[in-house]
Design an enzyme around this catalytic site. Structure first.
Site, PDB file in Angstrom:
ATOM      1  CB  CYS A 115      -0.945  -0.005   1.200  1.00  0.00           C
ATOM      2  SG  CYS A 115      -2.133  -1.346   1.116  1.00  0.00           S
ATOM      3  CB  CYS A 153      11.721   7.236  -7.829  1.00  0.00           C
ATOM      4  SG  CYS A 153      12.782   6.307  -6.727  1.00  0.00           S
TER       5      CYS A 153
END
Lengths: 82, 558
Positions: free
Chosen positions: B359, B515
């Site tokens: 998640c 990122c």
């Protein structure tokens, strides 16, 4: 050759960028060659071979099956999150 | 109901029974003689899973299994007087009257049971009952009264309750009157009733993971009156949990999830016994924890623990209600239920760690986890209250975002399954980190060498010209560094986009890759180096999370 509806779940959805699409498939498909066929359109699906459930008309696909144009195929990789 | 001593039944061999009045070539399963055996039990379970029952019940199953009964050994035919149904309208009425006094056992078969009749002063009130039926019904009530007076000890609360409604019949129950009042709305649902609620009260359920799935499922199970809930987690509440982990609130940030859950669940239902297990479930502690419970809810967030829980449930013969959710979709199934498949039967090989996102990486919608956790709770209630399952042998797919809800029929148990198959090789918990090739928290190896990397500090002090952010565009839309361009990782590595606008003419000019956490950027560097070997690509150590912690605390992190 039948045009069947293919539903993509979880990781398959990321790979294909689609929730579902119509795909021209051979009249007889098995667990092995269905992934080969779909990987022609979406090569990265090949990485999930042996690691996902394939359902034909809402039932687990084993062996081979005759397809008709009203049929539905679903690619369902396991989801681990929670 | 026996009317005289029936010890002579012990002389009969397996399988002895009486004819069924409706189809005398079948035996009636109201009474039969069978030798207790684990082998027979397993054979029956296998048959039930493979062939089912021709009448949908026990009688069809047993007649199919002991199929030689009708034409086999006549000594296995028990006289009909051992299994007489007083409600049946017999076509041979003179015989019924003639032999009525020799009836040894009465079988109150069908929808109308003795306890449906009013009984007072030694008489049963009922219309259109034959003399013999009336006699049997009254006899049943006489015995029931003796049993109640002899064996039934009402609790103090029930005494108080029954004193107020003197003269009414109280059904023996382990539930108090306040409990009946409290759970009434679910008890009047068909399939629950008094026995179902009693079943919930005596049940022990283990919930592994008190995150997005464990929160709603434990809440509903506590509220439903499950007697004991075991709660496993080894984490503390974080602000990023609150959009989906609905037991925890703002004031519990930093509090252990088990403590937070217990305080909330106790407030919901003080009668539930809540057992804390503040541990990371692993191969050395899982069996001893799981064996204390009747049913397990898998509410975890990683494949490693999922295989561990599955194997332990198979080894200990516990039912496993499994839920999972990611992004906008979820999956629910019940494994190891009455001979059905286990998690490994469906997923014999673990997913590649590189392709499995959690998640944190992929995100998840709160209501999706709410749906999945609620389905798990509904399934647990159904199994515990009615001994039936909705999702055994099925995979429920829910995708509220796209309006999809589908149940896929799964394959049966694999005879060659390594844990639940006929010749299992997994007979105790194994090394699941090794098996899955990834721990609960992923271990990333650095793809880049030191010369291919720079720190956030070095990036800030450089006058960078080319900065590629490889996060998905939805994340780039939340926050981004100045003068960075978005080329999503998936597009970059699959060569779906034209990269040439981002590659400088002068190969000496460095291109930086960025990122969220500094993982994908390394893979992107390797990919680009292979494509443009003359150019210079570098990834930024720690990604944007590093930027927030080392450079700019005001840069938003999610």
């Amino acid at each position: 050759m039948p045009v069947v509806t293919v539903l993509y779940f979880a990781r398959c959805r990321e790979i294909t960028g689609k929730v579902q699409e119509k795909v021209l498939l051979p009249e007889t498909v098995s667990l092995d060659n269905i992934l080969t066929e779909l990987a022609k359109v979406h090569p990265a699906l090949e990485t999930l071979r042996g690691k996902l459930t394939v359902a034909h008309n809402q039932a687990y696909l084993e062996g081979s099956v005759q397809l008709q144009s009203t049929d539905e195929i679903a690619l369902i990789p396991p989801v681990s999150g929670g | 109901m026996p009317l005289s001593n029936i010890d002579d039944l012990f002389q009969y061999e397996e399988l002895s029974a009486c004819r069924d009045a409706g189809w005398p070539d079948c035996f009636n399963t109201g009474l039969f003689v069978l030798t207790p055996s684990l082998e027979t039990y397993k054979a029956l379970i296998r048959r039930a899973c493979d062939d089912g029952s021709f009448d949908g019940g026990d009688q069809g199953l047993l007649n199919a299994h002991f199929s030689t009964w009708s034409h086999g050994d006549i000594r296995k035919h028990i006289p009909f007087s051992y299994n007489v149904n007083p409600n049946a309208s017999y076509t041979y009425l003179p015989a019924y009257k003639h032999f009525a006094d020799q009836v040894k056992m009465v079988h109150f078969l069908g929808a109308v049971k003795p306890w449906h009749y009013q009984y007072a002063n030694g008489r049963v009130q009922g219309q259109n009952l034959t003399e013999h039926t009336l006699k049997f019904l009254e006899q049943w009530h006489k015995v029931a009264d003796i049993v109640k007076q002899t064996y039934y000890q009402p609790t103090a609360e029930m005494k108080a309750g029954s004193a107020k409604k003197e003269g009414t019949n109280v059904v023996p129950t382990t539930l108090t009157n306040p409990e009946i009042l409290r759970y009434g709305r679910q008890m009047i649902v068909d399939g629950v009733g008094l026995p179902g609620q009693e079943g919930l009260k005596k049940s022990k359920v283990l919930i592994v993971g008190l995150g997005a799935l464990g929160c709603p499922s434990s809440h509903y199970l506590a509220a439903a009156g499950v007697g004991t809930l075991g709660l496993v987690d080894d984490d503390v509440v974080d602000a990023s949990n609150l959009h989906r982990q609905i037991l925890h609130s703002e004031k519990e940030i930093g509090v252990h999830k088990v403590d937070s859950a217990i305080s909330r669940l106790h407030a919901v239902n003080q009668h539930v016994s809540l057992i804390p297990h503040k541990v990371d479930l692993n191969a050395s502690n899982a069996l001893s924890i799981i064996q204390q419970y009747d049913l397990v809810l898998d509410c975890t967030d990683n494949a490693t623990t999922r295989y561990l829980i599955n194997d332990c449930c198979v080894l200990l013969n516990k039912v496993l209600v499994s839920g999972a959710a990611l992004r906008f979709e979820g999956q629910v199934s019940t494994y190891n239920y009455k001979g059905g498949p286990c998690y490994r039967c469906i997923n014999p090989s673990p997913p590649d760690p590189e392709t499995t996102l959690n998640c944190f990486e992929a995100g998840v919608l709160g209501p999706v986890t709410g749906v999945v956790g609620s389905l798990q709770a509904a399934e647990a209630i159904k199994i515990l209250a009615s001994d039936e399952s909705a999702y055994a042998g099925k995979l429920m797919l829910v995708c509220p975002w796209d309006g999809i809800m589908k149940a896929i029929k799964l394959r049966p148990r694999r005879k060659d399954c390594v844990v639940c198959g006929d010749n299992p090789t997994v007979t105790s918990p194994i090394d699941y980190v090794k098996f899955c090739g990834s721990g609960k928290n992923k271990q990333y190896s650095n793809a880049s060498t030191e010369s291919e990397r720079i720190t956030c500090r070095q990036l800030r002090d450089s006058s960078y010209k080319h900065l590629i952010d490889v996060r998905p565009s939805v994340e780039f839309g939340i926050c981004a560094l100045e003068n960075s361009v978005c080329v999503p990782f998936m597009d970059l590595v699959s060569d779906k986009v034209d990269l040439s606008p981002h590659i400088p003419e002068d190969p000496a000019e460095p291109v930086y890759l960025l990122c969220r956490a500094g993982i994908n950027s390394q893979v992107a560097v390797q990919h680009l180096k292979a494509k443009y070997p003359e150019h210079c690509f570098k990834d930024i150590v720690g990604g944007l999370m590093g930027w927030t912690s080392d450079i700019d605390p005001n840069f938003p992190m999610y």
